[in-house]
Scaffold this active site. Structure first.
Site, PDB file in Angstrom:
ATOM      1  CG  HIS A 323      35.761  43.915  38.140  1.00  0.00           C
ATOM      2  ND1 HIS A 323      35.999  43.151  37.022  1.00  0.00           N
ATOM      3  CD2 HIS A 323      36.172  43.166  39.198  1.00  0.00           C
ATOM      4  CE1 HIS A 323      36.531  41.989  37.374  1.00  0.00           C
ATOM      5  NE2 HIS A 323      36.643  41.971  38.704  1.00  0.00           N
ATOM      6  CB  CYS A 341      35.733  40.384  41.491  1.00  0.00           C
ATOM      7  SG  CYS A 341      37.138  41.129  42.350  1.00  0.00           S
TER       8      CYS A 341
END
Length: 415
Positions: A323, A341
């Site tokens: 992301h 992440c």
């Protein structure tokens, strides 16, 4: 020497025709018992099922017998259910008895056709229709994902609404789950647990191919008290071969399409204590906006966070995404500072978001984190080697040379 009646009939007709010359006809087609229309053999054969009336027990074998006083023999029996499935059976050498060798389907209508032959060779026929009792328990299969376009790493899933533990019953289920694949593709089902089965090929799906899966289990007996139900088929359109390699040591992501590198992106991955999992992951979905909170994944105290996140591509159910992370741009390409992440600039995340598809491959290497499990946290199916994957099939059997093979009866190549 004593001749059979049929032999006398054929020879006598031939000699008479020869003696009368080419233009004469002594025995027309209607006189030859072999060319006659089948007569009604209803009085010559008997069934152990009853025409009409209440449905018959589907657990009871079907049996057809030739009556001793009828002077006929059974030549063929076909029993077909309402879905067109033929019931397997066995006829005695004397033609006096036929019986089914597999269980009848439950809750269906059968049409039985019996062909006979009398002492003169004249053909007879008898038909019977009856319905079978419904199953006490039915097994419904739900295939995944939904119809649509996917990447080359997308597994096929089958979720059962009833647990199937017995290996023989699992084999029945597996044979009924038919995958239509591109030519030359080798694949196998793997039982994840009693209610979940995954199918994947040995290698990734060929780019720009079509894969479909359907169930042939409707009405089929799976166990003593369980039969299959109808299921909705699924068709996948496979797109480009997209492979993403995330190197946690070099802090860069390499994006390949059909074998060609088309982008290299500076990134950051999980810091010590929150290291990103190594291994092959399959893209689960994409969301333009996600609110990410640390307490939803067990992260609290000084490490807790509550952030608006854009261009989020999900790769695990536990919350691992690729992301936009504008707050860590200074570390991207240099060090790992995230909570697991893969973060990148907003511009790079937007490009990644537009070019990635559900089912594409994202592989993480050189992280100090744990390995991605094969099941339970997304699609880690590709982290299991092919030999171990095939061991999860209920159709695995040993060959004479000691090697193991998977029965491919339910894997059908598309031509």
């Amino acid at each position: 020497m004593k001749h059979s009646p049929r032999l006398w009939t054929v020879v006598g007709c031939s000699l008479l025709a020869a003696s009368l010359g080419a233009g004469a006809t002594a025995c027309g087609p209607g006189d030859n018992p072999l060319s006659a229309r089948p007569y009604d053999a209803g009085d010559a054969v008997a069934f152990n099922q009853v025409q009409g009336g209440r449905p018959v027990d589907h657990n009871r074998p079907l049996e057809v017998t030739a009556k001793a006083a009828g002077g006929v023999r059974i030549t063929d029996v076909t029993a077909v259910d309402s879905l067109g499935h033929r019931l397997a059976g066995e006829l005695t050498a004397k033609g006096d008895r036929w019986h089914s060798t597999t269980a009848m389907a439950a809750g269906t209508r059968y049409t039985v056709t019996v062909n006979t032959e009398n002492e003169r060779g004249a053909p007879g026929r008898r038909r019977l229709t009856f319905e079978t009792t419904p199953a006490k328990k039915v097994l419904k299969v739900t295939f995944g994902p939904q119809d649509g376009k996917y990447g080359v790493g997308q597994p096929i899933t089958a979720e059962l609404d009833e647990a199937v533990k017995d290996r023989a019953a699992r084999a029945v289920v597996e044979r009924g789950l038919v995958v239509d694949t591109p030519p030359g593709v080798e694949g196998a089902w793997h039982w994840v647990d009693d209610k979940h089965v995954h199918f994947r090929p040995k290698e990734y799906w060929p780019a720009h191919s079509t894969v479909s899966v359907r169930s042939n289990l409707e009405g089929v007996r799976i166990s003593k008290d369980m039969h299959g139900a109808a299921s909705k088929p699924v068709t996948l359109q496979i797109g480009d071969r997209v492979e993403v390699l995330t190197d946690a040591a070099s802090h860069h992501l390499t994006f390949k399409r059909n074998g060609e590198v088309i982008n290299t992106i500076p990134i950051t991955t999980g810091k010590p204590g929150f290291s990103t999992r190594n291994g092959v992951k399959v893209v689960l979905g994409k969301q333009y906006f996600v609110r990410m909170r640390g307490d939803t994944v067990g992260i609290g105290g000084s490490e807790n966070y509550d952030l608006p996140v854009y261009y989020a591509t999900r790769v695990t159910w536990s919350g691992e995404y690729v992301h936009a992370a504008p707050w860590s741009v200074g570390s991207q390409g240099y060090e790992n500072v995230s909570h697991g992440c893969t973060g990148m600039s907003t511009g790079n995340a937007a490009w990644f978001f537009e070019n990635i598809t559900e089912g594409d491959i994202v592989q993480v290497v050189n992280s100090i984190g744990e390995d991605m499990p094969a099941f339970g946290n997304g699609y880690g199916d590709w982290n299991m080697n092919w030999k171990d994957w095939r061991q999860g099939s209920a159709l695995l059997k040993d060959t004479q040379d000691g090697r193991s093979v998977v029965d491919q009866a339910r894997l059908r190549p598309r031509v």
